[in-house]
Design a protein around this motif. Structure first.
Motif, PDB file in Angstrom:
ATOM      1  N   LEU A 177      24.775  -5.877  -6.829  1.00 39.72           N
ATOM      2  CA  LEU A 177      24.949  -7.321  -6.708  1.00 39.72           C
ATOM      3  C   LEU A 177      25.871  -7.846  -7.811  1.00 39.72           C
ATOM      4  N   ALA A 178      25.640  -7.397  -9.042  1.00 40.77           N
ATOM      5  CA  ALA A 178      26.488  -7.813 -10.167  1.00 40.77           C
ATOM      6  C   ALA A 178      27.941  -7.387  -9.926  1.00 40.77           C
ATOM      7  N   ALA A 179      28.119  -6.173  -9.403  1.00 43.18           N
ATOM      8  CA  ALA A 179      29.471  -5.680  -9.117  1.00 43.18           C
ATOM      9  C   ALA A 179      30.141  -6.524  -8.044  1.00 43.18           C
TER      10      ALA A 179
ATOM     11  N   ILE B 279      29.466  -9.701  -7.267  1.00 45.27           N
ATOM     12  CA  ILE B 279      29.774 -11.020  -7.831  1.00 45.27           C
ATOM     13  C   ILE B 279      31.033 -10.944  -8.690  1.00 45.27           C
ATOM     14  N   PHE B 280      31.148  -9.869  -9.474  1.00 45.53           N
ATOM     15  CA  PHE B 280      32.336  -9.688 -10.305  1.00 45.53           C
ATOM     16  C   PHE B 280      33.587  -9.536  -9.435  1.00 45.53           C
TER      17      PHE B 280
ATOM     18  N   ILE C 131      26.530 -10.044  -0.970  1.00 45.08           N
ATOM     19  CA  ILE C 131      25.610 -10.868  -1.758  1.00 45.08           C
ATOM     20  C   ILE C 131      24.466 -11.383  -0.896  1.00 45.08           C
TER      21      ILE C 131
ATOM     22  N   ILE D 215      20.515  -4.477  -7.939  1.00 44.85           N
ATOM     23  CA  ILE D 215      20.943  -5.511  -8.898  1.00 44.85           C
ATOM     24  C   ILE D 215      22.300  -5.151  -9.485  1.00 44.85           C
ATOM     25  N   VAL D 216      22.489  -3.870  -9.761  1.00 45.43           N
ATOM     26  CA  VAL D 216      23.791  -3.411 -10.264  1.00 45.43           C
ATOM     27  C   VAL D 216      24.874  -3.659  -9.212  1.00 45.43           C
TER      28      VAL D 216
END
Length: 339
Positions: free
Chosen positions: A60-62, A64-65, A32, A57-58
């Motif tokens: 980053l989202a992964a 964070i998840f 992150i 961004i994809v």
């Protein structure tokens, strides 16, 4: 439910929860911290890497998840795979953007370090080999690297993979021995009391959640002290080892057998009713009565059986089985009692 066979190193490694949890948390925090400024640069400042920014961004989202999943769901397998795919994506994307500058090939090492620490050994090898082959493909056919550069990259990948594999396997052997020492009875090779406690609590939770039957049995060799006093502890130990093999052969792979301590053994029969366990107990009792041991003759056992009652906890269930064992002894031994 695991069987009573000794687990392979990788399966035991999977039980070491806390160190892997914090490793995954740390990796995602760094992902992150690295992805956010990179996204800002590619999206706002550079202006030429919009598609890379969207890809990041994809990722980053992964990440964070994965961080959320390991922190709150408290399971490791999915976050470990997500982080491995993120590192794979970062490696390939960086190589494509920089068009394979020599120092960027070192990202293959970071990919290897990540997957070998997160995944089981065979799965980590698949990830590392896949990333390495893709890197070689880029070097040969996309970036058209010269022969010397490609050769050096190949040697670099082979050496790094060998070192990472050897290091990871050595760690697994150490962890395997530590877990074996903490979970397995050294005399009989059965699971020990600590492992039985963990497994029974897990099975109670499963029975409660899915409304399944669950039955346990505690077994004690009758008058075993006389064996040790008359023939010595070496003969007593030999008998316990032979008895352990005998008991393992009387239960299913899905059942759980542990040496509770001394001459006492404990069983867990998941998804099994009282009737099913009394059938097993009767078979054990009859076969033991017919079995003759060298120097010792026939030896009998007393058993206590209890089945899980809805909303019962570990202590309550085990206490009933222990009380049933006590009644079997009080009523003449060589029998089982159900409570």
């Amino acid at each position: 439910m695991k069987s009573n066979n000794i687990l392979m190193p990788e399966e035991l490694v999977a039980e070491i929860y806390t160190p892997r949890k914090y490793l995954i948390i740390t990796i995602n925090v760094f992902f992150i911290l690295a992805l956010i400024p990179s996204i800002l640069y590619n999206f706002i400042l550079s202006g030429g890497y919009i598609y890379l920014a969207l890809f990041e961004i994809v990722l980053l989202a992964a990440s964070i998840f994965a961080l959320y999943y390991v922190s709150y769901i408290k399971k490791l397998k999915l976050p470990a795979f997500i982080d491995s795919f993120i590192m794979f994506g970062v490696t390939i994307a960086t190589l494509l953007i920089t068009r394979g500058q020599a120092f960027d090939y070192a990202l293959t090492i970071l990919l290897g370090i990540t997957v070998f620490n997160l995944l089981r050994l065979r799965v980590a090898m698949i990830f590392y080999i896949s990333g390495s082959l893709f890197t070689l493909f880029l070097a040969l056919f996309i970036f058209e690297s010269d022969t010397q550069t490609t050769y050096n990259l190949f040697i670099f990948i082979i050496l790094a993979g060998g070192i990472l594999y050897t290091s990871n396997y050595s760690q697994q052997v150490v962890i395997y021995n530590l877990v074996k020492m903490s979970h397995i009875d050294s005399l009989t090779g059965l699971w020990n009391r600590k492992k039985f406690d963990e497994e029974l609590k897990r099975e109670i939770a499963m029975a409660k959640r899915h409304k399944l039957p669950l039955t346990i049995m505690i077994m004690d060799v009758d008058l075993f002290k006389r064996v040790n006093d008359t023939y010595g502890h070496d003969v007593g130990d030999e008998y316990l080892v032979e008895l352990s093999t005998f008991l393992k052969n009387k239960i299913r792979e899905s059942d759980f057998l542990a040496r509770w301590g001394g001459e006492e053994f404990s069983f867990i029969f998941p998804n099994t009713t009282i009737d099913g366990v009394t059938t097993v107990a009767t078979k054990i009792k009859n076969d033991l009565n017919e079995k003759e041991y060298k120097d010792l003759g026939s030896i009998t056992m007393s058993m206590g059986i209890a089945s899980y009652i809805e909303n019962e906890d570990y202590d309550e269930l085990f206490h009933r089985a222990d009380e049933a064992l006590y009644l079997s002894k009080e009523n003449g031994r060589n029998q089982f009692t159900v409570l």
